[in-house]
Design an enzyme around this catalytic site. Sequence first.
Site, PDB file in Angstrom:
ATOM      1  N   ARG A 103       0.706  -1.200   0.042  1.00 33.17           N
ATOM      2  CA  ARG A 103      -0.020   0.018   0.077  1.00 33.17           C
ATOM      3  C   ARG A 103       0.958   1.300   0.101  1.00 33.17           C
ATOM      4  NH1 ARG A 103      -4.466   1.462   4.520  1.00 33.17           N
ATOM      5  NH2 ARG A 103      -2.707   1.406   5.896  1.00 33.17           N
ATOM      6  N   THR A 107      -0.945   7.330  -0.704  1.00 30.93           N
ATOM      7  CA  THR A 107      -2.102   7.689  -1.396  1.00 30.93           C
ATOM      8  C   THR A 107      -2.994   6.351  -0.885  1.00 30.93           C
ATOM      9  OG1 THR A 107      -1.598   5.877  -3.092  1.00 30.93           O
ATOM     10  CG2 THR A 107      -1.223   8.196  -3.504  1.00 30.93           C
ATOM     11  N   ASP A 199       0.809  -1.902  12.458  1.00 31.91           N
ATOM     12  CA  ASP A 199       1.264  -2.405  11.229  1.00 31.91           C
ATOM     13  C   ASP A 199       1.742  -3.913  11.351  1.00 31.91           C
ATOM     14  OD1 ASP A 199       3.118  -3.132   8.854  1.00 31.91           O
ATOM     15  OD2 ASP A 199       2.931  -1.113   8.314  1.00 31.91           O
ATOM     16  N   ASP A 202       5.191  -5.150   9.841  1.00 34.27           N
ATOM     17  CA  ASP A 202       6.264  -4.609  10.559  1.00 34.27           C
ATOM     18  C   ASP A 202       6.494  -5.464  11.791  1.00 34.27           C
ATOM     19  OD1 ASP A 202       6.949  -2.801   8.620  1.00 34.27           O
ATOM     20  OD2 ASP A 202       6.066  -1.055   9.596  1.00 34.27           O
TER      21      ASP A 202
HETATM   22  C1  PRP Z   1      -1.119  -4.083   4.872  1.00 38.50           C
HETATM   23  C2  PRP Z   1      -1.828  -5.178   5.062  1.00 38.50           C
HETATM   24  C3  PRP Z   1      -2.797  -5.252   3.843  1.00 38.50           C
HETATM   25  C4  PRP Z   1      -2.824  -3.964   3.689  1.00 38.50           C
HETATM   26  C5  PRP Z   1      -4.359  -3.327   4.103  1.00 38.50           C
HETATM   27  O1  PRP Z   1       0.072  -4.338   4.026  1.00 38.50           O
HETATM   28  O2  PRP Z   1      -0.907  -6.574   5.189  1.00 38.50           O
HETATM   29  O3  PRP Z   1      -2.179  -5.881   2.801  1.00 38.50           O
HETATM   30  O4  PRP Z   1      -1.989  -3.104   4.415  1.00 38.50           O
HETATM   31  O5  PRP Z   1      -4.483  -2.265   3.642  1.00 38.50           O
HETATM   32  P1  PRP Z   1      -5.628  -1.861   2.867  1.00 38.50           P
HETATM   33  O6  PRP Z   1      -6.959  -2.767   3.023  1.00 38.50           O
HETATM   34  O7  PRP Z   1      -5.885  -0.488   2.850  1.00 38.50           O
HETATM   35  O8  PRP Z   1      -5.318  -1.912   1.231  1.00 38.50           O
HETATM   36  P2  PRP Z   1       1.174  -3.292   3.590  1.00 38.50           P
HETATM   37  O9  PRP Z   1       0.840  -2.453   2.367  1.00 38.50           O
HETATM   38  O10 PRP Z   1       1.608  -2.637   5.059  1.00 38.50           O
HETATM   39  O11 PRP Z   1       2.337  -4.342   3.043  1.00 38.50           O
HETATM   40  P3  PRP Z   1       3.028  -5.330   3.869  1.00 38.50           P
HETATM   41  O12 PRP Z   1       2.031  -6.516   4.277  1.00 38.50           O
HETATM   42  O13 PRP Z   1       4.165  -5.636   2.955  1.00 38.50           O
HETATM   43  O14 PRP Z   1       3.724  -4.844   5.237  1.00 38.50           O
HETATM   44  N1  URA Z   2      -2.355  -2.290   7.139  1.00 37.67           N
HETATM   45  C1  URA Z   2      -1.793  -2.839   8.487  1.00 37.67           C
HETATM   46  O1  URA Z   2      -0.853  -3.594   8.858  1.00 37.67           O
HETATM   47  N2  URA Z   2      -2.523  -2.030   9.738  1.00 37.67           N
HETATM   48  C2  URA Z   2      -3.405  -1.583   9.587  1.00 37.67           C
HETATM   49  O2  URA Z   2      -4.147  -0.894  10.594  1.00 37.67           O
HETATM   50  C3  URA Z   2      -3.776  -0.978   8.151  1.00 37.67           C
HETATM   51  C4  URA Z   2      -3.435  -1.532   7.256  1.00 37.67           C
END
Ligand code: PRP
Ligand code: URA
Length: 208
Positions: A103, A107, A199, A202
Site C-alpha cells: 500500500r 495514497t 502495522d 512490520d
Molecule cells: C498491509 C496489510 C494489507 C494492507 C491492508 O500491507 O497487510 O495488505 O496493508 O490495507 P488496505 O486494506 O488499505 O489495502 P502493507 O501495504 O503495509 O504491506 P506489507 O504487508 O508488505 O507490510
Molecule cells: N495495514 C496494517 O498492517 N495495519 C493497519 O492498521 C492497516 C493496514
Amino acid sequence: MSKVVVLNHPLIDHKMTIIRDKNTGSKQFRESVSEIGGLITYEISRDFETVPKVVESPVCRVDGFELAKKIVIVPILRAGLGMVDGIHDMIPHAKIGHIGLYRDEETLQPHTYYAKFPTDIKESLVLVVDPMLATGGSASAAITILKDRGIYNIRYVGLVGTPEGIKKLQEDHPDVDIYLAALDSHLNEEGYIVPGLGDCGDRLFGTK
Ligand code: PRP
Ligand code: URA
C-alpha cells in the site's frame, strides 16, 4: 451480496487480545497470528464439501470421506505470510500461491509486484489471506488479479476488518465471502485500523 462472518470463539478472542497488545514481543506475535490462522480455518472449513472414500483400517473396510475440492492458500505479501503456517497445519495438502502487494503510504493505493500460482488453481477453492482489511484496496486488487486469470472460487480470510474495507470488498467482489476474527471501528487519518494492532507486516518481520 457476499457473506461476512466474524468468528466468535474464546481462543480466537484470547489470541487476538495478545496480538493487539503493543507490549507483545515479535515471537509471540508471530506465533499467535499463525495460530489464529489455524483456528479460523477450522471454523470456516465446516461447510467444505466432502466425497465418499473407502479405506481399509487395520480391522476392516471403512466408509470415510475426503475433501472434494483442492485448496490453494494465497497470502498477500508480506503480512499474509504470517497466517500461512497455521492454515497449512490444518490443511497440509493445500498448495500455496503468492500475491505481492504493498500500500502506498500516502495514497493508500495498492501496488502489485508479484503473482505466482499453482497450475491447478482454477479447479481449487482459493483462500486469499491477509490479516488486515483496512481500506479494502489490497484485498480487492488481489482478488481482481485472480479473477483476471479465470479463478473464481474465492474466500477472503483475515484477522481484523473495518466497515470501510468490507463495503469496498462487497462492492467490488459480491461473490467473495469474507471471514474475519474481529470487526473494528474505523480507519484513522493515516489509514490504520482503530483499535487494530498497528502495522502487521512490520510487527511480524521486525521492520521499523
Ligand atoms: C498491509 C496489510 C494489507 C494492507 C491492508 O500491507 O497487510 O495488505 O496493508 O490495507 P488496505 O486494506 O488499505 O489495502 P502493507 O501495504 O503495509 O504491506 P506489507 O504487508 O508488505 O507490510
Ligand atoms: N495495514 C496494517 O498492517 N495495519 C493497519 O492498521 C492497516 C493496514
